[in-house]
Design an enzyme around this catalytic site. Sequence first.
Site, PDB file in Angstrom:
ATOM      1  N   SER A 143     -55.671 -96.163 -68.121  1.00 49.56           N
ATOM      2  CA  SER A 143     -56.100 -96.442 -69.502  1.00 49.56           C
ATOM      3  C   SER A 143     -56.563 -95.158 -70.186  1.00 49.56           C
ATOM      4  CB  SER A 143     -57.218 -97.482 -69.523  1.00 49.56           C
ATOM      5  OG  SER A 143     -58.338 -97.042 -68.786  1.00 49.56           O
ATOM      6  N   ASP A 170     -63.552 -91.031 -67.295  1.00 51.01           N
ATOM      7  CA  ASP A 170     -62.094 -90.998 -67.097  1.00 51.01           C
ATOM      8  C   ASP A 170     -61.403 -90.178 -68.184  1.00 51.01           C
ATOM      9  OD1 ASP A 170     -62.763 -92.755 -65.116  1.00 51.01           O
ATOM     10  OD2 ASP A 170     -61.305 -94.293 -65.655  1.00 51.01           O
TER      11      ASP A 170
HETATM   12  N1  LIG Z   1     -48.159 -96.908 -68.881  1.00 52.17           N
HETATM   13  C1  LIG Z   1     -48.809 -97.750 -69.673  1.00 52.17           C
HETATM   14  N2  LIG Z   1     -48.173 -98.378 -70.682  1.00 52.17           N
HETATM   15  C2  LIG Z   1     -48.836 -99.222 -71.488  1.00 52.17           C
HETATM   16  N3  LIG Z   1     -50.147 -99.542 -71.364  1.00 52.17           N
HETATM   17  C3  LIG Z   1     -50.841 -98.957 -70.379  1.00 52.17           C
HETATM   18  C4  LIG Z   1     -50.217 -98.036 -69.493  1.00 52.17           C
HETATM   19  N4  LIG Z   1     -51.148 -97.607 -68.632  1.00 52.17           N
HETATM   20  C5  LIG Z   1     -52.308 -98.245 -68.963  1.00 52.17           C
HETATM   21  N5  LIG Z   1     -52.134 -99.063 -70.003  1.00 52.17           N
HETATM   22  C6  LIG Z   1     -53.195 -99.897 -70.631  1.00 52.17           C
HETATM   23  O1  LIG Z   1     -54.385 -99.739 -69.867  1.00 52.17           O
HETATM   24  C7  LIG Z   1     -54.836-100.977 -69.325  1.00 52.17           C
HETATM   25  C8  LIG Z   1     -55.281-100.806 -67.882  1.00 52.17           C
HETATM   26  O2  LIG Z   1     -56.510-100.164 -67.884  1.00 52.17           O
HETATM   27  P1  LIG Z   1     -57.635-100.433 -66.825  1.00 52.17           P
HETATM   28  O3  LIG Z   1     -57.851-101.888 -66.623  1.00 52.17           O
HETATM   29  O4  LIG Z   1     -58.784 -99.604 -67.241  1.00 52.17           O
HETATM   30  O5  LIG Z   1     -57.035 -99.871 -65.440  1.00 52.17           O
HETATM   31  P2  LIG Z   1     -56.842 -98.360 -64.951  1.00 52.17           P
HETATM   32  O6  LIG Z   1     -57.379 -97.469 -65.990  1.00 52.17           O
HETATM   33  O7  LIG Z   1     -57.631 -98.296 -63.680  1.00 52.17           O
HETATM   34  O8  LIG Z   1     -55.401 -98.186 -64.665  1.00 52.17           O
HETATM   35  C9  LIG Z   1     -53.676-101.936 -69.446  1.00 52.17           C
HETATM   36  O9  LIG Z   1     -54.190-103.181 -69.830  1.00 52.17           O
HETATM   37  C10 LIG Z   1     -52.823-101.373 -70.570  1.00 52.17           C
HETATM   38  O10 LIG Z   1     -53.210-101.944 -71.793  1.00 52.17           O
HETATM   39  C1  LIG Z   2     -65.807 -98.671 -63.474  1.00 50.51           C
HETATM   40  C2  LIG Z   2     -65.715 -97.320 -64.183  1.00 50.51           C
HETATM   41  O1  LIG Z   2     -66.785 -96.494 -63.702  1.00 50.51           O
HETATM   42  C3  LIG Z   2     -64.404 -96.610 -63.865  1.00 50.51           C
HETATM   43  C4  LIG Z   2     -63.173 -97.381 -64.272  1.00 50.51           C
HETATM   44  O2  LIG Z   2     -61.999 -96.691 -63.891  1.00 50.51           O
HETATM   45  P1  LIG Z   2     -60.576 -97.418 -63.904  1.00 50.51           P
HETATM   46  O3  LIG Z   2     -60.334 -97.970 -65.268  1.00 50.51           O
HETATM   47  O4  LIG Z   2     -60.654 -98.521 -62.889  1.00 50.51           O
HETATM   48  O5  LIG Z   2     -59.589 -96.377 -63.527  1.00 50.51           O
HETATM   49  C5  LIG Z   2     -65.880 -97.549 -65.676  1.00 50.51           C
HETATM   50  C6  LIG Z   2     -66.170 -96.287 -66.477  1.00 50.51           C
HETATM   51  O6  LIG Z   2     -66.786 -95.343 -65.933  1.00 50.51           O
HETATM   52  O7  LIG Z   2     -65.819 -96.269 -67.647  1.00 50.51           O
HETATM   53 MG   LIG Z   3     -59.245 -97.627 -66.963  1.00 51.24          MG
END
Ligand SMILES: Nc1ncnc2c1ncn2[C@@H]1O[C@H](COP(=O)(O)OP(=O)(O)O)[C@@H](O)[C@H]1O
Ligand SMILES: C[C@@](O)(CCOP(=O)(O)O)CC(=O)O
Ligand SMILES: [Mg+2]
Length: 421
Positions: free
Chosen positions: A149, A200
């Site tokens: 994200s 992040d």
């Molecule tokens: N490659 C991508 N294409 C489109 N949306 C994305 C992509 N990568 C991430 N996202 C967005 O980010 C969200 C995931 O974020 P999150 O739950 O914080 O998980 P993480 O950051 O750990 O991967 C998804 O719901 C989507 O909306």
């Molecule tokens: C849980 C947290 O500490 C990290 C979240 O990372 P991710 O979206 O799971 O990659 C939230 C934050 O620091 O914003």
């Molecule tokens: Mg995230």
Amino acid sequence: MIPFITSAPGKVIIFGEHSAVYNEPAVAASVSSLRTFLLVEDGAHRDTVALNFPDIKFHHEWRHSEIHQVIKLAEADGLLTKARKDTNNLSQPLVTLLEEKLLGSLKESLHFHAAFCFIYLYVCLCPNVNHVKFSLKSTLPIGAGLGSSASISVALSLAMAKLGGHIKSTESLTSADKKYINSWSFIGEKCIHGTPSGIDNAVATYGNAVLFKKEDNGSTNFQFIDNFPKIPMILTYTRIPRSTKVLVSNVRELVEKYPSIFKPILQSMGHLANDGADILRNLNDKNYNDLLELVRVNHGLLVSLGVSHPGLEIIKSLSDTMDLGSTKLTGAGGGGCSLTILKKDVTQDQIKTFKSILKEKHNYGTYDTDLGGMGCSFVSLDSIPEKDAIVIKAILEARESPREQLTKFLFSDESVLTWKF
Ligand SMILES: Nc1ncnc2c1ncn2[C@@H]1O[C@H](COP(=O)(O)OP(=O)(O)O)[C@@H](O)[C@H]1O
Ligand SMILES: C[C@@](O)(CCOP(=O)(O)O)CC(=O)O
Ligand SMILES: [Mg+2]
């Protein structure tokens, strides 16, 4: 300026996920080899702003005139001006307007959050850009704790800051440019998960490894951990889907229900992150076991917050049984990825056995990657031969392109691209 590509890496949180949200220190490093790439080019149709996000099977087009009407409404009562000045908070009236007028048809959660992040940044940073298409692809697993994200928020913020004329550098990014990208990508993260700490997006913007802390006044404070050591580790992906937004809000419920129990746990995680950063700054044979110990304790505290998952405990239990080192979940937990820091005497055969049990019995994947390295970057496609630009555009626009192909053409020694950062 168009066409160009922006890019930003994922991250691994070594100490302090979740507690970072409560203004405790945390340690994270970029994973430069796992990145998001965003191609910005002329659109196929006039009066359109098009999104092509094949990783989540999301393709969407707004008419620019439709967006423009919303912008006029938002400008009329000074709403937009306020939103543009505040990179610590989302403007709730603007959010309501965008939801009602531009996001109403998007019901699927991944699509909604990606589109919300896009459109909030777009109306704030480059509302006049028209006849344009954004194609976004990542080599990061999505919703797995490796910061996909934040990497999309940073890639979008950098692209829109360039399109809106907020960043003028055509060579390397200045520290003011990076500060700007970091602030707006924090807003992008807010759209996706509500109450991010900002760690992040800071790592995705600046790269390298940081000791990060959000202050009570909302500002952020971080120090780079220079000469970040090469640590033998295995990053395991359970493929168990989860959402950071949900996990962070579950933790908030617990903290609000039992503050006297959970606040000390969060503070303890903060102490652990500070001590961990000291060890990482000067890692040697004598303090290596202390690093393993802190990783083990950090996981235990995260378990007490309710953010582990039986699927993550499988990895921890196997690494403990095989006496390989210390395993903790990384990122928001609830599935996603874990990090195993290996003891110094672990053999290649043991690593092979560990990986193959996880693959064969549980269908888990592993990543071999170094930590640290380049943060956000950009490259103009005008600077490369046309035939290469055609290939690269096709890879970024395609519905499916394997991770290896993206890395090979965009971010390897074989790539013709010279990234500016
Ligand atoms: N490659 C991508 N294409 C489109 N949306 C994305 C992509 N990568 C991430 N996202 C967005 O980010 C969200 C995931 O974020 P999150 O739950 O914080 O998980 P993480 O950051 O750990 O991967 C998804 O719901 C989507 O909306
Ligand atoms: C849980 C947290 O500490 C990290 C979240 O990372 P991710 O979206 O799971 O990659 C939230 C934050 O620091 O914003
Ligand atoms: Mg995230």
